[in-house]
Design a protein around this motif. Structure first.
Motif, PDB file in Angstrom:
ATOM      1  N   ILE A  16      64.946   9.466  74.901  1.00 59.60           N
ATOM      2  CA  ILE A  16      66.342   9.483  74.483  1.00 59.60           C
ATOM      3  C   ILE A  16      67.114  10.314  75.504  1.00 59.60           C
ATOM      4  CG2 ILE A  16      67.933   9.933  72.574  1.00 59.60           C
ATOM      5  CD1 ILE A  16      65.475  10.208  70.782  1.00 59.60           C
ATOM      6  N   THR A  17      68.187   9.737  76.061  1.00 59.04           N
ATOM      7  CA  THR A  17      69.025  10.490  76.988  1.00 59.04           C
ATOM      8  C   THR A  17      70.363  10.738  76.312  1.00 59.04           C
ATOM      9  OG1 THR A  17      67.954   9.303  78.786  1.00 59.04           O
ATOM     10  CG2 THR A  17      69.925  10.563  79.327  1.00 59.04           C
ATOM     11  N   ILE A  18      70.708  12.000  76.191  1.00 62.30           N
ATOM     12  CA  ILE A  18      71.917  12.358  75.458  1.00 62.30           C
ATOM     13  C   ILE A  18      72.889  13.063  76.405  1.00 62.30           C
ATOM     14  CG2 ILE A  18      72.808  13.640  73.472  1.00 62.30           C
ATOM     15  CD1 ILE A  18      69.582  13.600  72.737  1.00 62.30           C
ATOM     16  N   VAL A  74      62.831  16.471  64.305  1.00 61.53           N
ATOM     17  CA  VAL A  74      61.740  16.980  63.474  1.00 61.53           C
ATOM     18  C   VAL A  74      61.908  16.497  62.029  1.00 61.53           C
ATOM     19  CG1 VAL A  74      60.692  19.071  62.512  1.00 61.53           C
ATOM     20  CG2 VAL A  74      61.286  18.950  64.944  1.00 61.53           C
ATOM     21  N   GLU A  75      63.141  16.551  61.521  1.00 63.29           N
ATOM     22  CA  GLU A  75      63.394  16.103  60.146  1.00 63.29           C
ATOM     23  C   GLU A  75      63.035  14.640  59.950  1.00 63.29           C
ATOM     24  OE1 GLU A  75      67.029  19.156  59.038  1.00 63.29           O
ATOM     25  OE2 GLU A  75      67.432  17.021  59.216  1.00 63.29           O
ATOM     26  N   GLU A  76      63.232  13.843  61.020  1.00 61.92           N
ATOM     27  CA  GLU A  76      62.939  12.411  60.926  1.00 61.92           C
ATOM     28  C   GLU A  76      61.470  12.115  61.175  1.00 61.92           C
ATOM     29  OE1 GLU A  76      64.930   9.838  60.101  1.00 61.92           O
ATOM     30  OE2 GLU A  76      66.593  11.198  59.691  1.00 61.92           O
ATOM     31  N   ASN A  77      60.669  13.167  61.345  1.00 68.25           N
ATOM     32  CA  ASN A  77      59.230  13.012  61.585  1.00 68.25           C
ATOM     33  C   ASN A  77      58.889  12.143  62.802  1.00 68.25           C
ATOM     34  OD1 ASN A  77      57.753  14.601  59.921  1.00 68.25           O
ATOM     35  ND2 ASN A  77      58.054  13.223  58.150  1.00 68.25           N
ATOM     36  N   SER A  78      59.692  12.266  63.844  1.00 68.33           N
ATOM     37  CA  SER A  78      59.457  11.409  65.005  1.00 68.33           C
ATOM     38  C   SER A  78      58.467  12.013  65.995  1.00 68.33           C
ATOM     39  CB  SER A  78      60.769  11.145  65.746  1.00 68.33           C
ATOM     40  OG  SER A  78      61.554  10.281  64.975  1.00 68.33           O
ATOM     41  N   GLY A  79      58.135  13.246  65.791  1.00 68.89           N
ATOM     42  CA  GLY A  79      57.169  13.878  66.700  1.00 68.89           C
ATOM     43  C   GLY A  79      57.785  14.202  68.037  1.00 68.89           C
ATOM     44  N   LEU A  80      58.442  15.349  68.142  1.00 74.60           N
ATOM     45  CA  LEU A  80      59.109  15.736  69.376  1.00 74.60           C
ATOM     46  C   LEU A  80      58.085  16.120  70.432  1.00 74.60           C
ATOM     47  CD1 LEU A  80      61.759  16.322  70.822  1.00 74.60           C
ATOM     48  CD2 LEU A  80      61.702  18.610  69.844  1.00 74.60           C
ATOM     49  N   LEU A  81      58.131  15.463  71.586  1.00 73.33           N
ATOM     50  CA  LEU A  81      57.166  15.757  72.649  1.00 73.33           C
ATOM     51  C   LEU A  81      57.783  16.592  73.761  1.00 73.33           C
ATOM     52  CD1 LEU A  81      55.509  12.241  73.021  1.00 73.33           C
ATOM     53  CD2 LEU A  81      54.627  14.220  71.796  1.00 73.33           C
ATOM     54  N   GLU A  82      59.076  16.364  74.000  1.00 66.55           N
ATOM     55  CA  GLU A  82      59.680  17.067  75.133  1.00 66.55           C
ATOM     56  C   GLU A  82      61.187  17.124  74.938  1.00 66.55           C
ATOM     57  OE1 GLU A  82      58.798  15.328  79.009  1.00 66.55           O
ATOM     58  OE2 GLU A  82      60.701  16.210  79.667  1.00 66.55           O
ATOM     59  N   LEU A  83      61.792  18.211  75.372  1.00 62.83           N
ATOM     60  CA  LEU A  83      63.245  18.326  75.262  1.00 62.83           C
ATOM     61  C   LEU A  83      63.751  19.191  76.423  1.00 62.83           C
ATOM     62  CD1 LEU A  83      65.470  17.448  73.229  1.00 62.83           C
ATOM     63  CD2 LEU A  83      65.298  19.724  72.250  1.00 62.83           C
ATOM     64  N   THR A  84      64.553  18.591  77.311  1.00 69.24           N
ATOM     65  CA  THR A  84      65.048  19.388  78.445  1.00 69.24           C
ATOM     66  C   THR A  84      66.544  19.192  78.626  1.00 69.24           C
ATOM     67  OG1 THR A  84      64.445  17.550  79.864  1.00 69.24           O
ATOM     68  CG2 THR A  84      62.945  19.425  79.865  1.00 69.24           C
ATOM     69  N   ILE A 139      70.786  15.871  78.140  1.00 67.49           N
ATOM     70  CA  ILE A 139      69.580  16.341  77.457  1.00 67.49           C
ATOM     71  C   ILE A 139      68.613  15.170  77.365  1.00 67.49           C
ATOM     72  CG2 ILE A 139      68.633  17.205  75.276  1.00 67.49           C
ATOM     73  CD1 ILE A 139      71.316  18.673  74.907  1.00 67.49           C
ATOM     74  N   ASN A 140      67.417  15.392  77.833  1.00 67.41           N
ATOM     75  CA  ASN A 140      66.390  14.348  77.769  1.00 67.41           C
ATOM     76  C   ASN A 140      65.379  14.715  76.696  1.00 67.41           C
ATOM     77  OD1 ASN A 140      67.191  12.619  79.956  1.00 67.41           O
ATOM     78  ND2 ASN A 140      66.669  14.350  81.281  1.00 67.41           N
ATOM     79  N   ALA A 141      65.086  13.756  75.855  1.00 67.67           N
ATOM     80  CA  ALA A 141      64.081  14.016  74.816  1.00 67.67           C
ATOM     81  C   ALA A 141      63.034  12.918  74.844  1.00 67.67           C
ATOM     82  CB  ALA A 141      64.751  14.059  73.449  1.00 67.67           C
ATOM     83  N   GLU A 142      61.785  13.281  74.589  1.00 62.37           N
ATOM     84  CA  GLU A 142      60.760  12.252  74.452  1.00 62.37           C
ATOM     85  C   GLU A 142      60.139  12.418  73.066  1.00 62.37           C
ATOM     86  OE1 GLU A 142      57.738  12.219  77.442  1.00 62.37           O
ATOM     87  OE2 GLU A 142      56.766  10.458  76.569  1.00 62.37           O
ATOM     88  N   VAL A 143      60.020  11.296  72.351  1.00 57.37           N
ATOM     89  CA  VAL A 143      59.472  11.372  70.994  1.00 57.37           C
ATOM     90  C   VAL A 143      58.250  10.481  70.881  1.00 57.37           C
ATOM     91  CG1 VAL A 143      61.696  11.891  69.913  1.00 57.37           C
ATOM     92  CG2 VAL A 143      60.989   9.510  70.214  1.00 57.37           C
ATOM     93  N   ASP A 144      57.450  10.758  69.849  1.00 59.21           N
ATOM     94  CA  ASP A 144      56.225   9.989  69.658  1.00 59.21           C
ATOM     95  C   ASP A 144      56.572   8.608  69.098  1.00 59.21           C
ATOM     96  OD1 ASP A 144      53.589   9.549  69.726  1.00 59.21           O
ATOM     97  OD2 ASP A 144      53.195  10.383  67.730  1.00 59.21           O
ATOM     98  N   GLU A 145      57.458   8.636  68.089  1.00 50.62           N
ATOM     99  CA  GLU A 145      57.809   7.387  67.414  1.00 50.62           C
ATOM    100  C   GLU A 145      59.288   7.447  67.075  1.00 50.62           C
ATOM    101  OE1 GLU A 145      56.478   5.306  63.353  1.00 50.62           O
ATOM    102  OE2 GLU A 145      54.927   6.525  64.332  1.00 50.62           O
TER     103      GLU A 145
END
Lengths: 305, 238
Positions: free
Chosen positions: A261-263, A280-290, A230-236
């Motif tokens: 983040i690669t999981i 989302v709970e950590e307020n990191s700003g989810l940009l992408e999740l695949t 799972i690949n995720a991209e976050v703002d912060e």
């Protein structure tokens, strides 16, 4: 139709092929896949009788390749295109195909017809009077394939037929190979996976002279599906994210690369929902999740490491 | 047989499709013509002998220029892989390559025919010697070609092929020279004299084509063509 038993080829100390065995039925299209130097070309050269193996046995239609009595007969059943399509540069396409036709023992009355036939099949009609030295790489490859087909062989062996071509040429050659595969037994080698996947009904993966996999593309793909990514991209990137992610059941590994983040997870669960929730709970700003399952590429890398 | 001729034709075409074929023929005619004319006027005799006298040296540089491509170029470009996987025997391909260089040699020699014709017009030369000279030149040239083809088959590099061929021919040429033979004990000198190109060529030039000279040249040709086939052919399976 083709039976390879325990084939070994040594060049001095170097072992190019190490006990390779497989069988092939009429009409199959096999892709021999492997990194550079794995022994693909050596295997094909033995099949076309350009090289002799150090030990082992090959039979084509029940005829032993090692028996000089059958060699000419077997050779005429095979059409072969070596790596990089070597051609006589000073000839025109027509002259070259005419030379090959005569060498393959085609009678004079049939020769013109056979040449026209392969010119059409390989899309070379407007190039027939062009000198080979000025043809583009894509056209040269087609002339090479036409050369391999002119005597209508039952077996066609192509060594890296798409290497060095641009994407359009590659698709054209790929379509041509698919067309050939409908009526002939084909063995082709490649180090590009997508090529083999698109054209072959069966894949042999060779690494360091050994066959490490022999299956259909679909089954090979499923075999190694033990994990998903799972690949995720976050703002912060929040500091708590990684430790919290690691607590989720089914997550094996978390890797951070900048804001990505690669999981790695086990295959059973789709954990995207849980991961999204934490981010989302950590307020990191989810940009992408695949989510991505292991594909043939990963299988290849895994097997030839 | 058809396939042999197909390859021979292809080889000849490539000799004459490139400038090299014409350059080689021109240089050969220029050199042999010059050497002949020079001695023709000095000696003042109506004889074609001087045309043949220098052939072993001229051929030494001319023929390797033809054979250096033969296998080396096929190996460099990879076409040898296609050629050797056609349904054709190794011996046939080797023979075809030899034939094409032989035809080239014959064409070259044919073009010198003006010299004996001219000599015959002026004087009354011994025709037997002229015919023997041409037969000898073909035999000598054939053995040079066979050596050149073999060398060409063991390298991808044409320059190396050329230089090595010239060297080996040179060695075969000088081992019959008395300067060398005098240094050797009699038992070895005999072998050197027997193996030398020049001994046999000179004996033919005297106007007598003896069986032993023919056998000698044919053995050289067969021996090197055999080596050539060993190099390019697939060795026996174990």
């Amino acid at each position: 139709m083709i039976k390879v038993e325990n084939l070994t080829k040594k060049y001095g100390e170097l072992i190019a092929l190490d006990g390779v065995s497989f069988e092939m039925q009429e009409g199959e299209v096999i892709g021999v896949l492997g990194p550079n130097g794995a022994g693909k070309t050596t295997l094909l050269r033995i099949l076309v009788m350009f090289l002799e193996p150090t030990s082992g046995k090959v039979e084509i239609d029940g005829l032993d390749l090692g028996n000089p009595l059958y060699q000419q007969e077997i050779k005429s059943k095979i059409g072969y295109l070596p790596e990089n399509a070597p051609l006589y540069e000073d000839m025109t396409v027509w002259e070259y195909l005419s030379f090959v036709g005569k060498m393959q023992g085609i009678k004079k009355d049939n020769l013109n017809e056979k040449i026209l036939n392969v010119l059409k099949k390989c899309g070379l009609e407007d190039k027939q009077n062009t000198e080979i030295s000025i043809l583009s790489k894509g056209y040269r490859q087609r002339v090479g394939i036409a050369q391999a087909l002119i005597h209508d062989p039952r077996i066609v062996i192509l060594d890296e037929p798409t290497t060095g071509l641009d994407p359009n040429q590659r698709i054209e050659i790929r379509d041509l190979i698919k067309e050939i595969g409908k009526s002939k037994t084909v063995i082709l080698s490649s180090h590009v996976l997508s090529e083999v996947q698109a054209t072959c009904s069966r894949i042999l993966i060779i690494n360091r002279g050994k066959i490490v996999a022999d299956d259909t593309p679909e089954r090979l793909e499923n075999k190694n599906r033990s994990q998903a990514m799972i690949n995720a991209e976050v703002d912060e990137l929040g500091t708590n994210i990684v430790p919290r992610l690691k607590l989720i059941e089914g997550i094996r590994e978390v890797e951070i690369n900048g804001n990505r983040i690669t999981i790695t997870t086990t295959l059973e669960f789709d954990l995207r929902k849980d991961i999204a929730k934490i981010i989302v709970e950590e307020n990191s700003g989810l940009l992408e999740l695949t989510r991505q399952q292991a594909n043939l590429e990963d299988v290849f890398i895994e097997l030839t490491k | 047989m058809n396939k042999i001729l197909t390859i021979t034709k292809k080889e000849l075409n490539s000799h004459f499709n490139s400038p090299l074929g014409y350059i080689v023929v021109s240089v050969f005619l220029l050199m042999s013509g010059w050497i002949f004319m020079q001695s023709f006027f000095i000696v003042g005799q109506a004889s074609a002998r001087s045309l043949f006298n220098f052939l072993p040296i001229i051929f030494m540089f001319i023929l390797p220029a033809i054979t250096m491509f033969s296998w080396a170029e096929e190996k460099r470009s990879g076409t040898v892989e296609v050629l050797m996987t056609f349904p054709v025997k190794t011996a046939e391909v080797v023979l075809a390559k030899f034939l094409s260089s032989f035809v080239f040699l014959a064409i070259m020699l044919l073009l010198t025919i003006t010299i004996p014709i001219m000599v015959t017009e002026i004087g009354n030369p011994d025709r037997g010697i002229i015919i023997a000279g041409y037969v000898g030149a073909l035999l000598l040239g054939s053995s040079y070609i066979a050596i050149g083809l073999w060398i060409s088959s063991i390298t991808k590099n044409q320059i190396i092929s050329f230089v090595l061929t010239v060297t080996i021919i040179f060695i075969f040429y000088i081992i019959g020279n008395s300067l060398i033979l005098d240094q050797l004990p009699n038992s070895i000198a005999f072998i050197g004299k027997f193996l030398s190109f020049s001994t046999h060529f000179n004996s033919i030039l005297r106007g007598v084509i003896s069986l032993s000279d023919i056998v000698y040249y044919l053995s050289i040709v067969i021996f090197f063509l055999f080596l050539n086939a060993r190099v390019v052919g697939m060795k026996k399976w174990k």
